[in-house]
Write a protein that holds these residues in place. Structure first.
Motif, mmCIF file in Angstrom:
data_model
loop_
_atom_site.group_PDB
_atom_site.id
_atom_site.type_symbol
_atom_site.label_atom_id
_atom_site.label_comp_id
_atom_site.label_asym_id
_atom_site.label_seq_id
_atom_site.Cartn_x
_atom_site.Cartn_y
_atom_site.Cartn_z
ATOM 1 N N PRO A 33 32.349 -1.052 34.435
ATOM 2 C CA PRO A 33 32.237 -0.168 35.601
ATOM 3 C C PRO A 33 33.501 -0.189 36.448
ATOM 4 O O PRO A 33 34.154 -1.225 36.602
ATOM 5 C CB PRO A 33 31.041 -0.748 36.368
ATOM 6 C CG PRO A 33 30.951 -2.167 35.911
ATOM 7 C CD PRO A 33 31.421 -2.187 34.498
ATOM 8 N N ILE A 35 35.430 2.034 40.018
ATOM 9 C CA ILE A 35 35.318 2.988 41.110
ATOM 10 C C ILE A 35 36.630 3.760 41.201
ATOM 11 O O ILE A 35 37.702 3.157 41.345
ATOM 12 C CB ILE A 35 35.025 2.287 42.448
ATOM 13 C CG1 ILE A 35 33.761 1.430 42.339
ATOM 14 C CG2 ILE A 35 34.899 3.306 43.569
ATOM 15 C CD1 ILE A 35 32.507 2.221 42.054
ATOM 16 N N THR A 42 34.075 10.096 45.395
ATOM 17 C CA THR A 42 34.313 8.806 44.761
ATOM 18 C C THR A 42 33.431 8.713 43.526
ATOM 19 O O THR A 42 32.224 8.963 43.601
ATOM 20 C CB THR A 42 34.002 7.648 45.726
ATOM 21 O OG1 THR A 42 34.875 7.734 46.843
ATOM 22 C CG2 THR A 42 34.194 6.309 45.029
ATOM 23 N N ARG A 44 31.799 6.617 40.304
ATOM 24 C CA ARG A 44 31.473 5.395 39.586
ATOM 25 C C ARG A 44 31.460 5.755 38.104
ATOM 26 O O ARG A 44 30.670 6.603 37.688
ATOM 27 C CB ARG A 44 30.115 4.850 40.020
ATOM 28 C CG ARG A 44 30.059 4.402 41.470
ATOM 29 C CD ARG A 44 28.662 3.963 41.853
ATOM 30 N NE ARG A 44 28.214 2.842 41.033
ATOM 31 C CZ ARG A 44 26.951 2.388 41.023
ATOM 32 N NH1 ARG A 44 26.024 2.988 41.769
ATOM 33 N NH2 ARG A 44 26.625 1.373 40.266
ATOM 34 N N ASP A 46 32.357 4.436 33.765
ATOM 35 C CA ASP A 46 32.386 3.337 32.807
ATOM 36 C C ASP A 46 33.641 3.495 31.951
ATOM 37 O O ASP A 46 33.751 4.438 31.161
ATOM 38 C CB ASP A 46 31.126 3.370 31.941
ATOM 39 C CG ASP A 46 31.031 2.193 30.980
ATOM 40 O OD1 ASP A 46 31.984 1.379 30.928
ATOM 41 O OD2 ASP A 46 30.010 2.090 30.272
ATOM 42 N N ASN A 257 38.938 -3.371 38.619
ATOM 43 C CA ASN A 257 38.083 -3.769 37.499
ATOM 44 C C ASN A 257 38.571 -5.096 36.908
ATOM 45 O O ASN A 257 37.769 -5.973 36.573
ATOM 46 C CB ASN A 257 38.070 -2.675 36.433
ATOM 47 C CG ASN A 257 37.191 -3.028 35.241
ATOM 48 O OD1 ASN A 257 35.981 -3.105 35.345
ATOM 49 N ND2 ASN A 257 37.819 -3.233 34.093
#
Length: 262
Positions: A33, A35, A42, A44, A46, A257
């Motif tokens: 995940p 951001i 914004t 989210r 993967d 991340n």
């Protein structure tokens, strides 16, 4: 005695099989995940489901000795994505995000090219069009394997990168791009390259129509068209087809991340 299992296919679209059993559960990749800031929302997302598609960063479109320059187009704008891509692509590879090079690379016999497509590149029938040798160096215009169709030397292609030839402005027509993305389990697509309002935009639109999540990387994309074409592209992507971000925002997302996993 237990029989060993063997993998078939490309993960995550892969089975494991032996003499008696086919395991078709297709184990998923571990989520990553992240951001990401865009100009409208914004996100989210993967990273395990993401890839970047770099479109037409080729000599014919970006080099002073290429086809566009030959017909009198200033290719300076088309070279603007080179520097940010040099910075972004290694970081994406390091995060496990594949790089797909989507380039014009026609068949030598041009059997899948219509008269209308020929006309785009040779509107009088008397100029240098698809498959014709460039006066500067003899390279055949947008021919697979030629200097003209090669990615500019400033952008490094690595063995793990994926190369897809296209034959239309959209990279989904008459190509294996969709099958490759589905086999790899990629649903989030970053778009970069040239021209923003032509090959990038049409490929992005088709991706949207096919159900992919589309993100245009603003500073890694450019066009030799007039400025209003660029502005209309940004407007339409944000309004209808996806999101617009830049390479710095992606690098920030990658770093965040990475810090979470340290």
């Amino acid at each position: 005695m237990n029989q060993p299992f063997h993998s078939l296919g490309v993960a995550p679209n892969a089975w494991t099989v032996n003499h008696a059993i086919a395991d078709i559960t297709r184990p998923q990749k571990t989520p990553q995940p992240a951001i990401l800031s865009t100009e409208t929302k914004t996100l989210r997302l993967d990273l395990a489901k993401a890839t970047i598609i770099v479109i037409d960063m080729q000599n014919d479109f970006c080099h002073p000795d290429g086809w566009l320059s030959h017909i009198g187009v200033d290719v300076t704008p088309a070279r603007q994505p080179i520097a940010p891509l040099q910075n972004l692509l290694p970081q994406l590879r390091g995060a496990g995000v594949p790089v797909i090079w989507l380039n014009w690379g026609n068949r030598p016999d041009l059997l899948n090219i219509s008269a209308g497509l020929h006309h785009v590149y040779n509107p009088t029938g008397e100029g240098v069009g698809l498959g014709h040798p460039l006066p500067t160096n003899g390279a055949k215009v947008l021919m697979a394997g030629s200097w003209a169709a090669a990615v500019v030397e400033e952008l490094q292609q690595l063995p793990e990168d994926i190369l897809v030839d296209k034959y239309r402005m959209s990279g989904f027509w008459d190509t294996p791009l969709d099958s490759i993305l589905r086999n790899l389990g990629k649903t989030t697509l970053f778009f970069a390259g040239v021209n923003a309002d032509q090959c990038v935009m049409t490929t992005l639109c088709d991706a949207n129509f096919l159900g992919y999540d589309c993100i245009l990387v603003k500073d890694c994309t450019a066009t030799t068209s007039p400025d209003y074409c660029w502005l209309a592209t940004l407007y339409n992507v944000k309004q209808c087809f996806g999101f617009v971000t830049d390479s710095q925002a992606i690098l920030t997302a990658l770093n965040q991340n990475l810090q979470r996993h340290d």
